[in-house]
Design a protein around this motif. Structure first.
Motif, mmCIF file in Angstrom:
data_model
loop_
_atom_site.group_PDB
_atom_site.id
_atom_site.type_symbol
_atom_site.label_atom_id
_atom_site.label_comp_id
_atom_site.label_asym_id
_atom_site.label_seq_id
_atom_site.Cartn_x
_atom_site.Cartn_y
_atom_site.Cartn_z
ATOM 1 N N MET A 39 0.822 -1.202 0.000
ATOM 2 C CA MET A 39 0.000 0.000 0.000
ATOM 3 C C MET A 39 0.861 1.259 0.000
ATOM 4 O O MET A 39 0.609 2.201 -0.763
ATOM 5 N N ALA A 40 1.890 1.278 0.850
ATOM 6 C CA ALA A 40 2.766 2.445 0.898
ATOM 7 C C ALA A 40 3.484 2.637 -0.434
ATOM 8 O O ALA A 40 3.652 3.768 -0.908
ATOM 9 N N GLY A 41 3.907 1.533 -1.056
ATOM 10 C CA GLY A 41 4.589 1.633 -2.339
ATOM 11 C C GLY A 41 3.686 2.178 -3.425
ATOM 12 O O GLY A 41 4.088 3.048 -4.218
ATOM 13 N N ILE A 42 2.457 1.674 -3.489
ATOM 14 C CA ILE A 42 1.506 2.172 -4.492
ATOM 15 C C ILE A 42 1.200 3.643 -4.248
ATOM 16 O O ILE A 42 1.095 4.440 -5.190
ATOM 17 N N ARG A 43 1.069 4.005 -2.989
ATOM 18 C CA ARG A 43 0.792 5.411 -2.641
ATOM 19 C C ARG A 43 1.862 6.336 -3.203
ATOM 20 O O ARG A 43 1.548 7.295 -3.919
ATOM 21 N N PHE A 44 3.113 6.065 -2.887
ATOM 22 C CA PHE A 44 4.175 6.982 -3.284
ATOM 23 C C PHE A 44 4.510 6.875 -4.764
ATOM 24 O O PHE A 44 4.855 7.884 -5.394
ATOM 25 N N LEU A 45 4.406 5.678 -5.327
ATOM 26 C CA LEU A 45 4.673 5.552 -6.759
ATOM 27 C C LEU A 45 3.612 6.300 -7.562
ATOM 28 O O LEU A 45 3.939 7.005 -8.530
#
Length: 304
Positions: A39-45
């Protein structure tokens, strides 16, 4: 100050106080549907791609290699480690309000890391650090963290990483304007998604609507808007005002968590909240109203 000049300031402060304060609550909603690192990766990407596309379409160019790599490193320290640790901790059932209170210690760690770069710490600031440590001890004995010590350690590591990245980032060459934020978010998103894959995170079911809305809110409001609002404040107001979010965010997060997520704080944890917020206020005032001078060392003159 005219209203048209005051309006952007009000909007920027609202973004930091309310939006950043609410991200802890929204993360709590998101991790109910998503694996935390994913989730954090999708958020920032997502945020990084959108912001980078916006900048390139407006004619901005990519920076030289060194500033680009510097921005990527800061993105890893602040976003991948700093925010990623909070996301993982909330996935381990740490209340969002408690996570925000621990993260409020970032200015205390920032003060400690500043010593590495020759900034002397005043007695008032040391007092703030000592009071903050008392608050951390109280918080860890309050119940929500005492039963999950690894999550507490994780958030502390994230807070220290954010603090060190903030200090180090102010002393290296970074891309100008919003380009730095775009690169930081892209780097963090890529690393977090790699970490998600390496740790074996998988979606066991399609996230529900609230999960997708949480990621969208975190990407657009919590990342793009709030981060650029912070940069606006740094350029237009005193540092004390710009960093005042540090003692407003935990209050907002606790109120949202207790009011809408059914989170319960013990008496000791409420006391810890007050102690930590007071410590951060003390450190902020000591840092900006009584600025310290750099340490000057006497150089010995070499004899011929």
């Amino acid at each position: 100050m005219r209203f048209r000049h005051l309006l952007p300031l009000i909007g920027a402060l609202f973004s930091l106080y309310i939006i950043w304060g609410s991200t802890y609550f929204v993360i709590r909603i998101g991790v109910e549907s998503w694996p935390p690192l994913m989730m954090a990766g999708i958020r920032f990407l997502t945020a990084g791609v959108l912001l980078m596309a916006f900048l390139l379409l407006r004619g901005h160019r990519l920076p030289p290699l060194r500033p680009l790599l510097n921005a990527a490193l800061i993105g890893l320290l602040l976003l991948a480690v700093g925010n990623g640790a909070v996301t993982v901790a909330e996935h381990q059932n740490v209340p969002s309000g408690i996570a925000a209170v621990v993260v409020a210690t970032v200015p205390l760690f920032t003060l400690c890391f500043s010593r590495l770069f020759g900034i002397r710490t005043r007695k008032l600031e040391w007092l703030g650090i000592a009071i903050g440590l008392v608050g951390i001890i109280l918080l860890n004995s309050g119940g929500n963290l005492s039963g999950n010590p690894w999550a507490a350690v994780l958030i502390m590591i994230g807070s220290m990483s954010w603090a060190f990245g903030s200090v180090y980032g102010s002393r290296i060459e970074l891309p100008s304007g919003m380009m730095a934020g775009a690169i930081e978010m892209l780097a963090a998103g890529i690393v977090l998604l790699m970490a998600s894959a390496l740790t074996g995170e998988k979606l066991t079911a399609m996230p529900d609507l609230s999960g997708f809305l949480a990621v969208g809110y975190l990407a657009l409001f919590g990342s793009i808007i709030a981060i650029n609002a912070y940069m606006y404040l740094i350029r237009n107001v005193s540092p004390a005002v710009a960093t005042s979010y540090a003692y407003v965010n935990p209050v907002v997060a606790v109120l949202l968590g207790t009011g809408f997520a059914g989170e319960v704080l013990s008496t000791i944890e409420w006391l810890a909240l007050g102690v930590i917020v007071f410590a951060v206020v003390l450190v902020t005032l000591g840092k900006y109203l009584l600025p310290a001078k750099p340490i000057v060392t006497r150089c010995e003159v070499e004899k011929p």
